[in-house]
Design a protein around this motif. Structure first.
Motif, PDB file in Angstrom:
ATOM      1  N   PRO A 157      45.457  16.522  33.418  1.00 64.00           N
ATOM      2  CA  PRO A 157      44.400  17.195  34.185  1.00 64.00           C
ATOM      3  C   PRO A 157      44.373  18.710  34.022  1.00 64.00           C
ATOM      4  O   PRO A 157      43.297  19.312  33.984  1.00 64.00           O
ATOM      5  N   LEU A 158      45.549  19.351  33.926  1.00 68.77           N
ATOM      6  CA  LEU A 158      45.577  20.804  33.779  1.00 68.77           C
ATOM      7  C   LEU A 158      45.026  21.235  32.420  1.00 68.77           C
ATOM      8  O   LEU A 158      44.370  22.280  32.307  1.00 68.77           O
ATOM      9  N   VAL A 159      45.288  20.435  31.400  1.00 72.13           N
ATOM     10  CA  VAL A 159      44.719  20.734  30.076  1.00 72.13           C
ATOM     11  C   VAL A 159      43.199  20.622  30.122  1.00 72.13           C
ATOM     12  O   VAL A 159      42.478  21.489  29.615  1.00 72.13           O
ATOM     13  N   ALA A 160      42.710  19.553  30.754  1.00 71.56           N
ATOM     14  CA  ALA A 160      41.260  19.380  30.881  1.00 71.56           C
ATOM     15  C   ALA A 160      40.640  20.534  31.652  1.00 71.56           C
ATOM     16  O   ALA A 160      39.601  21.079  31.247  1.00 71.56           O
ATOM     17  N   LEU A 161      41.268  20.943  32.748  1.00 71.20           N
ATOM     18  CA  LEU A 161      40.753  22.066  33.535  1.00 71.20           C
ATOM     19  C   LEU A 161      40.738  23.355  32.725  1.00 71.20           C
ATOM     20  O   LEU A 161      39.773  24.120  32.774  1.00 71.20           O
ATOM     21  N   GLY A 162      41.807  23.587  31.957  1.00 71.64           N
ATOM     22  CA  GLY A 162      41.867  24.798  31.140  1.00 71.64           C
ATOM     23  C   GLY A 162      40.746  24.859  30.120  1.00 71.64           C
ATOM     24  O   GLY A 162      40.118  25.918  29.931  1.00 71.64           O
ATOM     25  N   PHE A 163      40.439  23.737  29.475  1.00 67.40           N
ATOM     26  CA  PHE A 163      39.360  23.734  28.482  1.00 67.40           C
ATOM     27  C   PHE A 163      37.993  23.839  29.151  1.00 67.40           C
ATOM     28  O   PHE A 163      37.073  24.426  28.576  1.00 67.40           O
ATOM     29  N   VAL A 164      37.850  23.285  30.352  1.00 66.75           N
ATOM     30  CA  VAL A 164      36.587  23.442  31.083  1.00 66.75           C
ATOM     31  C   VAL A 164      36.333  24.919  31.390  1.00 66.75           C
ATOM     32  O   VAL A 164      35.229  25.432  31.191  1.00 66.75           O
ATOM     33  N   VAL A 165      37.360  25.616  31.869  1.00 66.25           N
ATOM     34  CA  VAL A 165      37.226  27.041  32.177  1.00 66.25           C
ATOM     35  C   VAL A 165      36.939  27.840  30.908  1.00 66.25           C
ATOM     36  O   VAL A 165      36.079  28.728  30.887  1.00 66.25           O
ATOM     37  N   LEU A 166      37.668  27.519  29.831  1.00 67.25           N
ATOM     38  CA  LEU A 166      37.436  28.204  28.554  1.00 67.25           C
ATOM     39  C   LEU A 166      36.009  27.971  28.061  1.00 67.25           C
ATOM     40  O   LEU A 166      35.330  28.903  27.601  1.00 67.25           O
ATOM     41  N   GLY A 167      35.548  26.726  28.142  1.00 70.88           N
ATOM     42  CA  GLY A 167      34.197  26.415  27.683  1.00 70.88           C
ATOM     43  C   GLY A 167      33.142  27.131  28.489  1.00 70.88           C
ATOM     44  O   GLY A 167      32.172  27.668  27.935  1.00 70.88           O
ATOM     45  N   ALA A 168      33.309  27.162  29.816  1.00 73.15           N
ATOM     46  CA  ALA A 168      32.342  27.853  30.666  1.00 73.15           C
ATOM     47  C   ALA A 168      32.347  29.352  30.396  1.00 73.15           C
ATOM     48  O   ALA A 168      31.293  29.999  30.372  1.00 73.15           O
ATOM     49  N   ALA A 169      33.540  29.929  30.162  1.00 73.97           N
ATOM     50  CA  ALA A 169      33.626  31.359  29.875  1.00 73.97           C
ATOM     51  C   ALA A 169      33.000  31.684  28.517  1.00 73.97           C
ATOM     52  O   ALA A 169      32.271  32.684  28.380  1.00 73.97           O
ATOM     53  N   PHE A 170      33.267  30.840  27.517  1.00 80.34           N
ATOM     54  CA  PHE A 170      32.718  31.083  26.174  1.00 80.34           C
ATOM     55  C   PHE A 170      31.191  31.008  26.174  1.00 80.34           C
ATOM     56  O   PHE A 170      30.509  31.918  25.698  1.00 80.34           O
ATOM     57  N   LEU A 171      30.655  29.938  26.745  1.00 83.58           N
ATOM     58  CA  LEU A 171      29.192  29.800  26.761  1.00 83.58           C
ATOM     59  C   LEU A 171      28.561  30.744  27.775  1.00 83.58           C
ATOM     60  O   LEU A 171      27.409  31.151  27.608  1.00 83.58           O
ATOM     61  N   GLY A 172      29.297  31.100  28.832  1.00 84.79           N
ATOM     62  CA  GLY A 172      28.786  32.111  29.745  1.00 84.79           C
ATOM     63  C   GLY A 172      28.636  33.454  29.043  1.00 84.79           C
ATOM     64  O   GLY A 172      27.634  34.162  29.218  1.00 84.79           O
ATOM     65  N   GLY A 173      29.637  33.819  28.236  1.00 83.83           N
ATOM     66  CA  GLY A 173      29.533  35.052  27.451  1.00 83.83           C
ATOM     67  C   GLY A 173      28.409  34.994  26.442  1.00 83.83           C
ATOM     68  O   GLY A 173      27.670  35.971  26.254  1.00 83.83           O
ATOM     69  N   LEU A 174      28.263  33.847  25.782  1.00 80.18           N
ATOM     70  CA  LEU A 174      27.164  33.681  24.838  1.00 80.18           C
ATOM     71  C   LEU A 174      25.820  33.775  25.558  1.00 80.18           C
ATOM     72  O   LEU A 174      24.846  34.319  25.019  1.00 80.18           O
ATOM     73  N   GLY A 175      25.754  33.253  26.790  1.00 77.27           N
ATOM     74  CA  GLY A 175      24.530  33.350  27.574  1.00 77.27           C
ATOM     75  C   GLY A 175      24.174  34.786  27.909  1.00 77.27           C
ATOM     76  O   GLY A 175      22.994  35.156  27.943  1.00 77.27           O
ATOM     77  N   ILE A 176      25.189  35.619  28.160  1.00 78.22           N
ATOM     78  CA  ILE A 176      24.927  37.041  28.420  1.00 78.22           C
ATOM     79  C   ILE A 176      24.342  37.697  27.173  1.00 78.22           C
ATOM     80  O   ILE A 176      23.357  38.449  27.246  1.00 78.22           O
ATOM     81  N   VAL A 177      24.951  37.427  26.028  1.00 80.09           N
ATOM     82  CA  VAL A 177      24.440  38.002  24.772  1.00 80.09           C
ATOM     83  C   VAL A 177      23.001  37.555  24.523  1.00 80.09           C
ATOM     84  O   VAL A 177      22.128  38.356  24.190  1.00 80.09           O
ATOM     85  N   ALA A 178      22.743  36.257  24.713  1.00 76.68           N
ATOM     86  CA  ALA A 178      21.385  35.743  24.505  1.00 76.68           C
ATOM     87  C   ALA A 178      20.416  36.327  25.520  1.00 76.68           C
ATOM     88  O   ALA A 178      19.278  36.674  25.184  1.00 76.68           O
ATOM     89  N   GLY A 179      20.852  36.468  26.776  1.00 71.43           N
ATOM     90  CA  GLY A 179      19.991  37.025  27.805  1.00 71.43           C
ATOM     91  C   GLY A 179      19.650  38.480  27.553  1.00 71.43           C
ATOM     92  O   GLY A 179      18.554  38.944  27.892  1.00 71.43           O
ATOM     93  N   VAL A 180      20.585  39.224  26.974  1.00 73.64           N
ATOM     94  CA  VAL A 180      20.316  40.625  26.640  1.00 73.64           C
ATOM     95  C   VAL A 180      19.282  40.715  25.520  1.00 73.64           C
ATOM     96  O   VAL A 180      18.376  41.546  25.547  1.00 73.64           O
ATOM     97  N   PHE A 181      19.412  39.843  24.515  1.00 71.13           N
ATOM     98  CA  PHE A 181      18.485  39.879  23.383  1.00 71.13           C
ATOM     99  C   PHE A 181      17.092  39.375  23.768  1.00 71.13           C
ATOM    100  O   PHE A 181      16.081  39.926  23.328  1.00 71.13           O
ATOM    101  N   ALA A 182      17.019  38.327  24.555  1.00 69.46           N
ATOM    102  CA  ALA A 182      15.724  37.703  24.867  1.00 69.46           C
ATOM    103  C   ALA A 182      14.912  38.592  25.805  1.00 69.46           C
ATOM    104  O   ALA A 182      15.438  39.146  26.779  1.00 69.46           O
ATOM    105  N   GLU A 183      13.639  38.701  25.520  1.00 72.48           N
ATOM    106  CA  GLU A 183      12.724  39.470  26.356  1.00 72.48           C
ATOM    107  C   GLU A 183      11.791  38.567  27.151  1.00 72.48           C
ATOM    108  O   GLU A 183      11.210  39.000  28.138  1.00 72.48           O
ATOM    109  N   LYS A 184      11.641  37.306  26.715  1.00 75.11           N
ATOM    110  CA  LYS A 184      10.730  36.372  27.376  1.00 75.11           C
ATOM    111  C   LYS A 184      11.397  35.014  27.489  1.00 75.11           C
ATOM    112  O   LYS A 184      12.381  34.724  26.809  1.00 75.11           O
TER     113      LYS A 184
END
Length: 274
Positions: A157-184
């Motif tokens: 379970p701790l391994v699964a939780l760690g990868f869930v947090v990593l995945g959310a952080a990675f795609l959350g960061g990618l979402g910030i980059v995409a949100g900065v670039f997107a205008e519409k």
């Protein structure tokens, strides 16, 4: 003495930008806003993804589950369930940060985030807290469903939780980059449809990459999302296509790189400040 006290209190209020100094009140406020933003519409941000994941599992079970047999020594439904969970987590983490930024830019109230005494790092952490919280809640709901309806008890379970947090952080960061670039909104939809969705679907979510041709096999192993899905699968059912430790290192490196880029954009106000 009173003048010095006044100056000192003013410096503490606005927060000096020195190494190791964090505006905790501002960070907590921004993180709280991002969490409350998706909790207010929980039927759309939490319930809907869980229902979608359940439909994926139901359809695959009806269509090919009984005839598919075992995959890597485990039942087919148990094999794909962790992949569907991680796919849902990363899609929602990406949507949380990207939609928050794009909505603020379109409505013209991005200044409400940029004007307070928050550094680029504090803004980054505030947005990521929202993405990780949403991803973790979605994972928790789907995980409970897997336990109740599939009888799937997490092997690590701790391994699964760690990868869930990593995945959310990675795609959350990618979402910030995409949100900065997107205008519409249509630009944001294009990024979601042509970048995020293919990454999620073509990373071993519904199959073992061992079955792929050599070229696609090699491409899969340079995709960080593959290691996220594979790591959660190891945490949930104890089997994986790659070494979980190596996958964690790849995901940490990818997360560090994308969040560093997002921090630089937020720090300089790239495409945010008029």
């Amino acid at each position: 003495m009173s003048d010095n006290s006044t100056q000192m209190s003013f410096r503490i209020e606005v927060g000096e930008r020195r190494f190791g100094r964090i505006n905790w009140l501002g960070l907590q406020t921004l993180a709280g806003r991002e969490i409350k933003r998706f909790l207010v519409v929980y039927t759309q941000t939490l319930v809907a993804p869980m229902v979608t994941a359940a439909l994926f599992l139901l359809i695959f079970n009806i269509a090919i589950g009984p005839r598919r047999g075992d995959v890597m020594g485990v039942p087919f439904m148990s094999f794909i369930a962790p992949g569907i969970m991680m796919m849902t987590v990363i899609q929602n983490a990406f949507a949380n940060t990207s939609s928050s930024l794009v909505i603020s830019k379109v409505q013209g109230n991005i200044v409400d985030t940029l004007m307070p005494p928050l550094s680029g790092l504090e803004i980054l952490l505030g947005y990521l807290c929202g993405a990780i919280a949403r991803g973790a809640l979605v994972a928790l709901g789907i995980g409970l469903g897997m336990v109740l309806f599939l009888g799937l008890v997490p092997a690590h379970p701790l391994v699964a939780l760690g990868f869930v947090v990593l995945g959310a952080a990675f795609l959350g960061g990618l979402g910030i980059v995409a949100g900065v670039f997107a205008e519409k909104f249509d630009q944001m939809a294009a990024i979601t449809n042509f970048v995020v969705t293919p990454l999620a679907f073509l990373s071993g979510t519904f199959y073992s990459v061992e079955a792929l041709p050599p070229v696609l096999y090699a491409i899969s192993h340079v995709n960080p999302v593959f290691y996220l899905i594979d790591g959660v699968r190891y945490g949930m059912i104890g089997v994986s296509d790659s070494d979980p430790l190596f996958g964690a290192l790849v995901c940490l490196g990818a997360t560090a790189a994308i969040t560093a880029l997002a921090w630089q954009m937020l720090r300089t106000g790239y495409r945010l400040k008029a």
